[in-house]
Design a protein around this motif. Structure first.
Motif, mmCIF file in Angstrom:
data_model
loop_
_atom_site.group_PDB
_atom_site.id
_atom_site.type_symbol
_atom_site.label_atom_id
_atom_site.label_comp_id
_atom_site.label_asym_id
_atom_site.label_seq_id
_atom_site.Cartn_x
_atom_site.Cartn_y
_atom_site.Cartn_z
ATOM 1 N N THR A 245 0.858 -1.185 0.000
ATOM 2 C CA THR A 245 0.000 0.000 0.000
ATOM 3 C C THR A 245 0.890 1.230 0.000
ATOM 4 O OG1 THR A 245 -1.623 -1.200 1.359
ATOM 5 C CG2 THR A 245 -1.924 1.174 1.126
ATOM 6 N N GLU A 246 0.705 2.099 -0.990
ATOM 7 C CA GLU A 246 1.538 3.292 -1.118
ATOM 8 C C GLU A 246 0.669 4.510 -1.397
ATOM 9 O OE1 GLU A 246 4.517 2.568 -4.077
ATOM 10 O OE2 GLU A 246 5.357 0.827 -3.022
ATOM 11 N N ILE A 247 1.225 5.674 -1.091
ATOM 12 C CA ILE A 247 0.535 6.932 -1.359
ATOM 13 C C ILE A 247 1.541 7.930 -1.915
ATOM 14 C CG2 ILE A 247 0.836 7.765 1.012
ATOM 15 C CD1 ILE A 247 -1.914 9.177 0.718
ATOM 16 N N VAL A 248 1.105 8.741 -2.857
ATOM 17 C CA VAL A 248 1.962 9.772 -3.427
ATOM 18 C C VAL A 248 1.132 11.027 -3.643
ATOM 19 C CG1 VAL A 248 1.539 9.005 -5.811
ATOM 20 C CG2 VAL A 248 3.612 10.293 -5.280
ATOM 21 N N GLU A 249 1.746 12.177 -3.427
ATOM 22 C CA GLU A 249 1.097 13.454 -3.684
ATOM 23 C C GLU A 249 1.724 14.084 -4.921
ATOM 24 O OE1 GLU A 249 -0.428 16.899 -0.798
ATOM 25 O OE2 GLU A 249 1.754 16.929 -1.016
ATOM 26 N N ILE A 250 0.862 14.515 -5.856
ATOM 27 C CA ILE A 250 1.331 15.169 -7.070
ATOM 28 C C ILE A 250 1.287 16.682 -6.828
ATOM 29 C CG2 ILE A 250 1.047 15.422 -9.552
ATOM 30 C CD1 ILE A 250 1.591 12.567 -8.805
ATOM 31 N N PRO A 251 2.419 17.354 -6.826
ATOM 32 C CA PRO A 251 2.442 18.780 -6.474
ATOM 33 C C PRO A 251 1.636 19.641 -7.454
ATOM 34 C CG PRO A 251 4.658 17.833 -6.413
ATOM 35 C CD PRO A 251 3.772 16.824 -7.058
ATOM 36 N N GLY A 252 0.952 20.633 -6.897
ATOM 37 C CA GLY A 252 0.312 21.668 -7.686
ATOM 38 C C GLY A 252 -0.904 21.243 -8.476
ATOM 39 N N ARG A 253 -1.501 20.090 -8.161
ATOM 40 C CA ARG A 253 -2.578 19.568 -8.986
ATOM 41 C C ARG A 253 -3.903 19.562 -8.233
ATOM 42 N NH1 ARG A 253 -0.430 16.660 -12.996
ATOM 43 N NH2 ARG A 253 -2.410 17.046 -14.043
ATOM 44 N N GLY A 254 -4.986 19.800 -8.985
ATOM 45 C CA GLY A 254 -6.323 19.765 -8.437
ATOM 46 C C GLY A 254 -7.049 18.486 -8.823
ATOM 47 N N HIS A 255 -8.373 18.495 -8.654
ATOM 48 C CA HIS A 255 -9.175 17.290 -8.881
ATOM 49 C C HIS A 255 -9.229 16.906 -10.360
ATOM 50 C CE1 HIS A 255 -11.764 14.328 -7.052
ATOM 51 N NE2 HIS A 255 -12.733 14.568 -7.907
ATOM 52 N N ALA A 256 -8.895 17.835 -11.231
ATOM 53 C CA ALA A 256 -8.901 17.561 -12.675
ATOM 54 C C ALA A 256 -7.591 16.941 -13.145
ATOM 55 C CB ALA A 256 -9.178 18.854 -13.454
ATOM 56 N N LEU A 257 -6.802 16.429 -12.247
ATOM 57 C CA LEU A 257 -5.455 15.967 -12.595
ATOM 58 C C LEU A 257 -5.433 14.824 -13.600
ATOM 59 C CD1 LEU A 257 -3.930 14.080 -9.479
ATOM 60 C CD2 LEU A 257 -6.349 14.178 -10.057
ATOM 61 N N THR A 258 -6.532 14.098 -13.771
ATOM 62 C CA THR A 258 -6.553 13.013 -14.765
ATOM 63 C C THR A 258 -6.896 13.504 -16.164
ATOM 64 O OG1 THR A 258 -8.872 12.515 -14.272
ATOM 65 C CG2 THR A 258 -7.186 11.273 -13.063
ATOM 66 N N ILE A 259 -7.410 14.738 -16.280
ATOM 67 C CA ILE A 259 -7.872 15.238 -17.578
ATOM 68 C C ILE A 259 -7.210 16.539 -18.003
ATOM 69 C CG2 ILE A 259 -10.117 14.078 -17.523
ATOM 70 C CD1 ILE A 259 -11.346 16.755 -16.546
ATOM 71 N N SER A 261 -3.993 19.449 -18.512
ATOM 72 C CA SER A 261 -2.801 19.410 -19.362
ATOM 73 C C SER A 261 -1.642 18.645 -18.736
ATOM 74 C CB SER A 261 -2.354 20.834 -19.708
ATOM 75 O OG SER A 261 -2.117 21.583 -18.523
ATOM 76 N N GLY A 262 -1.718 18.361 -17.445
ATOM 77 C CA GLY A 262 -0.671 17.578 -16.788
ATOM 78 C C GLY A 262 -1.035 16.119 -16.587
ATOM 79 N N TRP A 263 -2.033 15.635 -17.321
ATOM 80 C CA TRP A 263 -2.532 14.266 -17.117
ATOM 81 C C TRP A 263 -1.445 13.210 -17.271
ATOM 82 C CZ3 TRP A 263 -2.140 10.477 -20.823
ATOM 83 C CH2 TRP A 263 -1.807 10.898 -22.118
ATOM 84 N N ARG A 264 -0.481 13.459 -18.169
ATOM 85 C CA ARG A 264 0.498 12.410 -18.476
ATOM 86 C C ARG A 264 1.366 12.072 -17.261
ATOM 87 N NH1 ARG A 264 2.619 9.719 -23.128
ATOM 88 N NH2 ARG A 264 3.766 7.997 -22.156
ATOM 89 N N GLU A 265 1.685 13.071 -16.436
ATOM 90 C CA GLU A 265 2.476 12.795 -15.230
ATOM 91 C C GLU A 265 1.741 11.827 -14.310
ATOM 92 O OE1 GLU A 265 4.391 15.133 -11.341
ATOM 93 O OE2 GLU A 265 3.031 16.197 -12.708
#
Length: 281
Positions: A245-259, A261-265
């Motif tokens: 079980t792991e957790i990671v935080e993606i800096p500077g991203r909101g709830h739209a992070l899957t769609i 312009s930064g979706w690829r990260e």
């Protein structure tokens, strides 16, 4: 989204002989929100499957013309729908979900149905206790009217801007709203809101299932809808499982992070995790 469409995707995945990657969308989005992710996972050797919730329309335009098709869908109904679909696959899939899709992904993992799971900004399950003010504000368009339990509720642009697109510029926020936003059933938000007072809640996750498999939780640093406090609480509930079980935080991203312009990260983060534990071919 027709049952025939889902059946064809399952047949194609089975015929490929590859490990399926099942993508589960959340509220206010459609399966098409995963199209770019599906292409990346296919190139990596997985067989992508993008099923809808029951009765999902095919397009955003159709969804906005017929919002009534979303009304009344509950977490349990949708979880059983995806469980049935996965039951038709010949290989246990990787399951990737966002928002309420992230909750559903954890429910499915807790039934031992996935070989690896990624839950991105997942809606809280029963036992996740924090109630961040930003989450309450994001859910307010639905929860302020009890009649919305049985309705489909669209978001205005201003509401979408706050709950999904707060971490991108105004122009991109408008583009995301026009491209992806659709109405959503109100019932799941009410179910999540009262889950800790309802011992029979459909948002319950079996965090102890020995066949749950590896799980990654991803949190967007600036997410208003599912902030770090909620995702981290879910992580702590899941961490005692014998699976990784792991957790990671993606800096500077909101709830739209899957769609956005930064979706690829975010996609690459999920893919890297899956490939650590699963050989797609």
């Amino acid at each position: 989204m027709s049952a025939e469409h889902d059946r064809q995707q399952v047949e194609q995945a089975n015929a490929s002989g590859r490990v399926p990657a099942v993508f589960v969308h959340g509220l206010w989005l459609l399966p098409s929100s995963w199209d770019r992710w599906a292409a990346v996972f296919a190139e990596a050797g997985f067989a992508p499957v993008l099923p809808g919730w029951p009765d999902d329309p095919q397009t955003v335009a159709e969804a906005n013309e017929h919002p009534e098709t979303f009304a009344g869908k509950t977490v349990g109904q949708v979880a059983d729908h995806f469980a049935g679909l996965i039951g038709g696959l010949t290989r246990r899939p990787v399951v990737i979900g966002h928002s309420f899709g992230g909750l559903l992904a954890q429910i499915l993992a807790g039934r031992g149905l996935s070989c690896a799971t990624v839950a991105i900004d997942p809606a809280p399950f029963q036992g996740v206790l924090p109630l961040p003010i930003s989450s309450l504000r994001a859910a307010a368009p639905v929860l302020t009217n009890p009649a919305n339990f049985h309705r489909a509720v669209p978001l205005t642009f201003e509401q979408f801007r706050y709950s999904f697109a707060n971490a991108v510029g105004e122009e991109e926020a408008k583009q995301l709203y026009e491209t992806f936003a659709v109405p959503a059933p109100g019932a799941p938000l009410f179910q999540a809101a009262v889950a800790n007072f309802n011992p029979w809640s459909e948002t319950k996750v079996d965090t102890e299932h020995p066949e749950r498999g590896p799980l990654l939780l991803i949190s967007g640093e600036r997410d208003h809808t599912v902030p770090w406090a909620l995702t981290n609480a879910a992580y702590k509930k899941q961490a005692h499982n014998p699976g990784v079980t792991e957790i990671v935080e993606i800096p500077g991203r909101g709830h739209a992070l899957t769609i956005d312009s930064g979706w690829r990260e975010v996609c690459d983060t999920a893919l890297t995790f899956a490939r650590r534990f699963v050989s797609p071919e």
